[in-house]
Write a protein that holds these residues in place. Structure first.
Motif, short mmCIF file in Angstrom:
data_model
loop_
_atom_site.label_atom_id
_atom_site.label_comp_id
_atom_site.label_asym_id
_atom_site.label_seq_id
_atom_site.Cartn_x
_atom_site.Cartn_y
_atom_site.Cartn_z
N VAL A 1 0.86 -1.18 0.00
CA VAL A 1 0.00 0.00 0.00
C VAL A 1 0.90 1.23 0.00
O VAL A 1 1.70 1.42 0.92
N THR B 1 1.97 5.53 -0.86
CA THR B 1 1.52 6.89 -0.51
C THR B 1 0.91 7.62 -1.69
O THR B 1 0.43 8.74 -1.53
N ARG C 1 -5.08 5.31 -3.74
CA ARG C 1 -6.21 5.50 -2.82
C ARG C 1 -6.21 4.52 -1.65
O ARG C 1 -7.26 4.09 -1.17
N GLY C 2 -5.01 4.13 -1.21
CA GLY C 2 -4.91 3.24 -0.06
C GLY C 2 -5.31 1.81 -0.33
O GLY C 2 -5.49 1.03 0.62
N GLU D 1 -4.70 -2.04 -2.05
CA GLU D 1 -3.57 -2.91 -2.36
C GLU D 1 -3.24 -2.86 -3.85
O GLU D 1 -4.14 -2.75 -4.70
#
Length: 259
Positions: free
Chosen positions: A158, A160, A165-166, A168
Motif C-alpha cells: 500500500v 503513498t 487510494r490506499g 492494495e
C-alpha cells in the motif's frame, strides 16, 4: 506507481510533433524524476531517484524521453531482466504529463521502445499495470498486442500515491512479444477488435466512480478479480484483449498455447 503505464492513452492524432529519444544527460534524468513526482505524487522514499535512471541507462536498460520542443512531456524507464537464460526488458515506469495525455504520446514512446529493443535483439518487454485501470488495459492488450499470464497480488504494498487510494497494488504482468505476428498486426491496426473468447472476467461500469468515493466496493471487486485471474491463469489461459459493453469492461481470455 512503479511499473505502471500512467498514460491514459486513447491515441487520437497528435496535434504537435513529439520527438522521442534516448536520454543520457543528468538534466534529462532530473526531468524524468520531476515528471514522476507530478504523475504519481508519492512520498520521497517511494520516488525513483536520478541515480536509478543513470544506472538503467548505462547497464543496457532504457531511459526514453518524449519531448514537445525542449519540454519533456513523457518518459519510459526500463531495466534489464533475465529469465531462463533469455534477456528481456522490464518497463518499470511510463509516464505522460497531464498536459499531453490523450494525444498519442504513450503509444509513440512504446513504439520507440519496441524499435530500440529489437535493434539490440531483445524480443520481449514486460511491465505491470493495475487490472482495474481500464484505459491502460485497453491500451496494453488491444492497442499494443500484449498478453497477460501472471497476476501478482499487492506487488508494491500500500503506497503513498493518491492514485492508489490506499488500496492494495494488485498487478497484471503484460508480456509484449515484440516481433510476434499478434503484435505486428496490432500496431499496424490490422488486428480485429476483440469481441469473444472462451472465458471472460467482468468489471462493472461503475468502477471508475467507485474509485473516487467507495473504496470498499473497489476492494470487493479487486478480491473477485484476483480470484478469477488466478483461476484462469492456473488453467494456462492468457488475457488477450478487453471488450466494452453495457455492463462495463470484460477481459477476454484464451488458452495460451494459442500463442
Amino acid at each position: 506507481m512503479n511499473g505502471e503505464a500512467k498514460t491514459h492513452p486513447q491515441e487520437p492524432t497528435v496535434r504537435n510533433p513529439i520527438a522521442v529519444r534516448k536520454c543520457c544527460a543528468l538534466e534529462e534524468f532530473r526531468a524524468c524524476v520531476g515528471l514522476q513526482r507530478e504523475v504519481w505524487g508519492e512520498a520521497d522514499l517511494e520516488i525513483e531517484p536520478v541515480t536509478m535512471f543513470v544506472v538503467a541507462s548505462i547497464t543496457g536498460g532504457q531511459v526514453l524521453g518524449a519531448f514537445d520542443g525542449d519540454n519533456m512531456v513523457g518518459y519510459t524507464l526500463a531495466v534489464v531482466g533475465l529469465r531462463q537464460a533469455a534477456v528481456y526488458l522490464h518497463s518499470h515506469q511510463t509516464a505522460v504529463s497531464a498536459s499531453h495525455r490523450n494525444r498519442g504520446v504513450g503509444r509513440t514512446l512504446k513504439l520507440f521502445q519496441r524499435d530500440e529493443a529489437l535493434g539490440r535483439g531483445i524480443r520481449l518487454v514486460e511491465w505491470t499495470f493495475d487490472p482495474m485501470e481500464l484505459k491502460n488495459a485497453h491500451f496494453n492488450l488491444n492497442r499494443l498486442g500484449a498478453i497477460c499470464r501472471r497476476y501478482i497480488p499487492n506487488l508494491y504494498g500500500v503506497t503513498t500515491s493518491p492514485l492508489h487510494r490506499g488500496i492494495e497494488t494488485d498487478r497484471l504482468v503484460a508480456e509484449w512479444w515484440l516481433d510476434s505476428p499478434r503484435v505486428i498486426a496490432t500496431i499496424q491496426d490490422l488486428a480485429p477488435s476483440p469481441t469473444n473468447a472462451p472465458a471472460a472476467i467482468e468489471l462493472p461500469a461503475e468502477i471508475e466512480q467507485w474509485k473516487e468515493n467507495d473504496a470498499q466496493r473497489v476492494q470487493a471487486v479487486q478480491k473477485r478479480v484476483r480470484e478469477e485471474f488466478t483461476k484462469w491463469f492456473a488453467r494456462e489461459y492468457a488475457a488477450i484483449g478487453v471488450r466494452r459493453g453495457e455492463k462495463g469492461l470484460a477481459y477476454l481470455l484464451a488458452p495460451w498455447s494459442d500463442f
